[in-house]
Design a protein around this motif. Structure first.
Motif, short mmCIF file in Angstrom:
data_model
loop_
_atom_site.label_atom_id
_atom_site.label_comp_id
_atom_site.label_asym_id
_atom_site.label_seq_id
_atom_site.Cartn_x
_atom_site.Cartn_y
_atom_site.Cartn_z
N ILE A 83 -59.41 -186.33 -52.01
CA ILE A 83 -60.44 -185.75 -52.89
C ILE A 83 -59.85 -185.47 -54.27
O ILE A 83 -58.76 -184.90 -54.39
N ASP A 84 -60.60 -185.87 -55.29
CA ASP A 84 -60.34 -185.44 -56.67
C ASP A 84 -61.61 -184.79 -57.19
O ASP A 84 -62.71 -185.26 -56.91
N TRP A 85 -61.45 -183.72 -57.96
CA TRP A 85 -62.61 -183.04 -58.57
C TRP A 85 -62.38 -183.02 -60.07
O TRP A 85 -61.56 -182.27 -60.57
N THR A 86 -63.08 -183.89 -60.78
CA THR A 86 -62.84 -184.12 -62.20
C THR A 86 -64.12 -184.00 -63.00
O THR A 86 -64.37 -184.77 -63.92
N LEU A 87 -64.97 -183.04 -62.63
CA LEU A 87 -66.26 -182.87 -63.29
C LEU A 87 -66.09 -182.88 -64.81
O LEU A 87 -65.26 -182.15 -65.36
N SER A 92 -66.00 -173.99 -52.57
CA SER A 92 -64.89 -174.77 -52.09
C SER A 92 -63.99 -175.30 -53.20
O SER A 92 -63.68 -174.60 -54.16
N LEU A 93 -63.58 -176.57 -53.09
CA LEU A 93 -62.59 -177.14 -53.99
C LEU A 93 -63.05 -177.13 -55.43
O LEU A 93 -62.24 -177.08 -56.36
N PRO A 126 -59.13 -180.96 -62.98
CA PRO A 126 -59.69 -180.26 -64.14
C PRO A 126 -61.15 -179.81 -63.97
O PRO A 126 -61.67 -179.08 -64.80
N GLY A 127 -61.80 -180.22 -62.87
CA GLY A 127 -63.22 -179.92 -62.74
C GLY A 127 -63.53 -178.46 -62.51
O GLY A 127 -64.63 -178.00 -62.85
N ALA A 128 -62.58 -177.70 -61.94
CA ALA A 128 -62.87 -176.30 -61.63
C ALA A 128 -63.17 -175.49 -62.89
O ALA A 128 -64.05 -174.62 -62.88
N ALA A 129 -62.46 -175.76 -63.97
CA ALA A 129 -62.72 -175.03 -65.21
C ALA A 129 -64.13 -175.29 -65.71
O ALA A 129 -64.80 -174.38 -66.23
#
Length: 304
Positions: free
Chosen positions: A105-109, A125-126, A132-135
């Protein structure tokens, strides 16, 4: 949830979709649409709530499987417009039906991602910790709150993907402080705060800002803390096929059952019972398959 401003949706969920490849010894692999935030959105839509999911999906078979699944259940799927590989997870079931996970999984929103108006926004979750997507997700959460939306959060900890513990704790606590209602499992809290009694960790979260902190304890039920006191519910009896998506069904049913994320204790107790019934339906069948409103009402009508 009460409507503070005109909104396009009752609920907006922000977070990842994951193709769960369920692996049971002696059986063929079974792909299921998954991802904790996607499951929560799907559960809300199946309970009749106008729900959107802001996520990332690829133009690949797993992405098409997930999009079709969510849209068929009534969820509006929104993305940041980029074609990225759809995340996947190998879900291995032991003989009791309990699940363990191995992720890709990558999260890059994208920073340009925009959120529609919603009465309530849920982050999970993640998406809340993986950069960088969490920010970007946390920025959208702050913006929604400033616009009058209420907010909920479920860290749904995945130790293999949460990185170094102190950084994960800082990110989680940031989200807790932004939220009106927080739900976590006892396993989540044990990972984040090793050696600390679960109730003590939940009580500390309550001091960070939320009006309600809910802790699920698997077959031992759930409890909730508010500034006014504590309430709890038992887990209803059920036959466990697997536990995939149980916590997410609990989360969606809890949100759907509450008129406010800061409820009175009697209303919160009733909502916990409804959420536990939803989880019981989900564990009684394969995959993250939350109940419809009719199925949940029928389960609630069964004798204890």
């Amino acid at each position: 949830m009460p409507e503070p401003t005109p909104a396009d949706f009752d609920f907006l969920v922000i977070g990842e979709c994951v193709a769960d490849i369920v692996r049971t010894p002696g059986r063929p692999d079974r792909p299921h649409p998954g991802g904790s935030p996607a499951n929560v959105a799907h559960g809300l839509a199946r309970l009749g709530r106008r729900t959107a999911l802001l996520t990332q999906l690829g133009a690949d078979p797993h992405g098409e499987l997930i999009r079709t699944h969510l849209e068929a259940g009534g969820t509006t799927v929104l993305t940041d417009g980029r074609d990225v590989p759809t995340p996947s997870a190998i879900v291995t079931l032991d003989p009791s039906g309990s699940a363990s996970y191995r992720f890709a999984i990558d999260w890059t929103l994208a920073p340009t991602a925009a959120a529609p108006r919603a009465r309530h926004v849920h982050l999970g979750s993640l998406a809340s910790v993986q950069e960088p997507g969490a920010a970007v997700a946390r920025r959208l959460l702050r913006g929604a709150r400033a616009a009058g939306a209420t907010v909920s959060y479920d860290p749904n900890v995945r130790p293999d993907l949460f990185g170094e513990r102190s950084a994960a704790v800082a990110a989680v606590e940031h989200c807790v402080a932004l939220s009106d209602l927080v739900k976590a499992s006892d396993e989540d809290l044990a990972f984040l705060y090793p050696g600390v009694p679960v109730r003590d960790s939940a009580a500390r979260w309550l001091t960070l800002g939320p009006g309600t902190v809910v802790v699920t304890r698997g077959g031992e039920g759930a409890f909730a803390l508010t500034p006014e006191g504590e309430t709890r519910t038992d887990a209803p009896p059920t036959t466990v096929v697997d536990t995939v998506g149980a916590g997410d069904s609990f989360m969606s049913a809890l949100l759907a059952a509450l008129d406010t994320p800061r409820p009175a204790l009697d209303a919160l107790t009733a909502a916990l019972r409804t959420a536990a019934a939803a989880a019981a339906v989900t564990v009684s069948r394969a995959g993250a398959n939350p109940p419809t409103a009719a199925e949940l009402a029928a389960r609630r009508a069964e004798p204890a």
